[in-house]
Design an enzyme around this catalytic site. Structure first.
Site, mmCIF file in Angstrom:
data_model
loop_
_atom_site.group_PDB
_atom_site.id
_atom_site.type_symbol
_atom_site.label_atom_id
_atom_site.label_comp_id
_atom_site.label_asym_id
_atom_site.label_seq_id
_atom_site.Cartn_x
_atom_site.Cartn_y
_atom_site.Cartn_z
ATOM 1 N N GLU A 30 -2.241 -7.028 7.218
ATOM 2 C CA GLU A 30 -0.946 -6.947 7.892
ATOM 3 C C GLU A 30 -0.974 -7.806 9.151
ATOM 4 O OE1 GLU A 30 2.156 -6.924 8.061
ATOM 5 O OE2 GLU A 30 2.528 -4.856 7.394
ATOM 6 N N HIS A 83 0.819 -1.213 0.000
ATOM 7 C CA HIS A 83 0.000 0.000 0.000
ATOM 8 C C HIS A 83 0.851 1.260 0.000
ATOM 9 C CE1 HIS A 83 0.965 0.856 4.218
ATOM 10 N NE2 HIS A 83 0.812 -0.441 4.440
#
Length: 203
Positions: free
Chosen positions: A84, A9
């Site tokens: 994550e 990201h």
């Protein structure tokens, strides 16, 4: 050979502020949005044929994927297993704060021990769920597919370790990829093709 292009990201607010993020989300910075648009253009130019797109369900990843998805007219497979690593109570705290409060845990992590950061996940647990998600994604497409996966630094590290055949957890010798960089893996059979490729506009 099925190919997976893993995209980290764009820069998030807590990235810029030097804070642990994990599965909490601080949103993209202005630079992060710019990186997402640059990465979209780089991906379109580099890989004209895309057979499928998947992404983590966290906002910073979905916002990073949005310009590319708009450009190619695809809908992603959203998979929470691509999130994550969970850093528990460390989320939202600066690296310095955590190092002061929990020096033994931080030192152990720095040595490569697979500690449960802030009571969250281990990298071994992260690797198992990420590999399972990628296995299912690949199985849902024809052999030889080209896939793009928008995710986070931790998942990219453990997926790379899996592609290299490094024993679990395997994260420690693999550095964190840059925001909006692209790491390319072959998945059947597994091997690393490129790591941390820079897209225009990243830093």
């Amino acid at each position: 050979m099925t190919t997976i292009h893993l995209v980290r990201h764009g820069e998030a607010v807590w990235n810029a502020e030097g804070k642990y993020q994990g599965q909490a989300d601080s949103g993209l910075t202005e630079l992060g949005h710019e990186q997402a648009h640059s990465a979209a253009a780089w991906l379109r130019d580099s890989f004209p044929r895309i057979d499928g797109v998947a992404c983590s369900d966290l906002p910073r990843v979905r916002d990073t994927a949005a310009p590319f998805l708009t450009a190619i007219g695809h809908s992603p497979q959203v998979d929470s297993r691509l999130r994550e690593i969970d850093v528990g109570s460390w989320a939202g705290r600066t690296f310095e704060e955590v190092a002061t409060a929990e020096p033994a845990s931080v030192a152990a992590a720095a040595r490569g021990e697979d500690v449960r950061r802030g009571g969250g996940e281990t990298f071994a647990e992260l690797r198992r769920r990420v590999v399972a998600a990628l296995d299912e994604l690949v199985a849902s497409h024809q052999p030889g597919a080209t896939l793009v996966v928008f995710t986070h630094g931790g998942p990219i590290r453990v997926a790379t370790a899996a592609a290299l055949g490094v024993p679990i957890p395997g994260h420690h010798p693999i550095g964190s990829p840059d925001n909006c960089s692209v790491t390319t893996l072959a998945w059947n059979p597994r091997r690393l093709l490129a790591f941390n490729q820079q897209t225009i506009g990243t830093r």
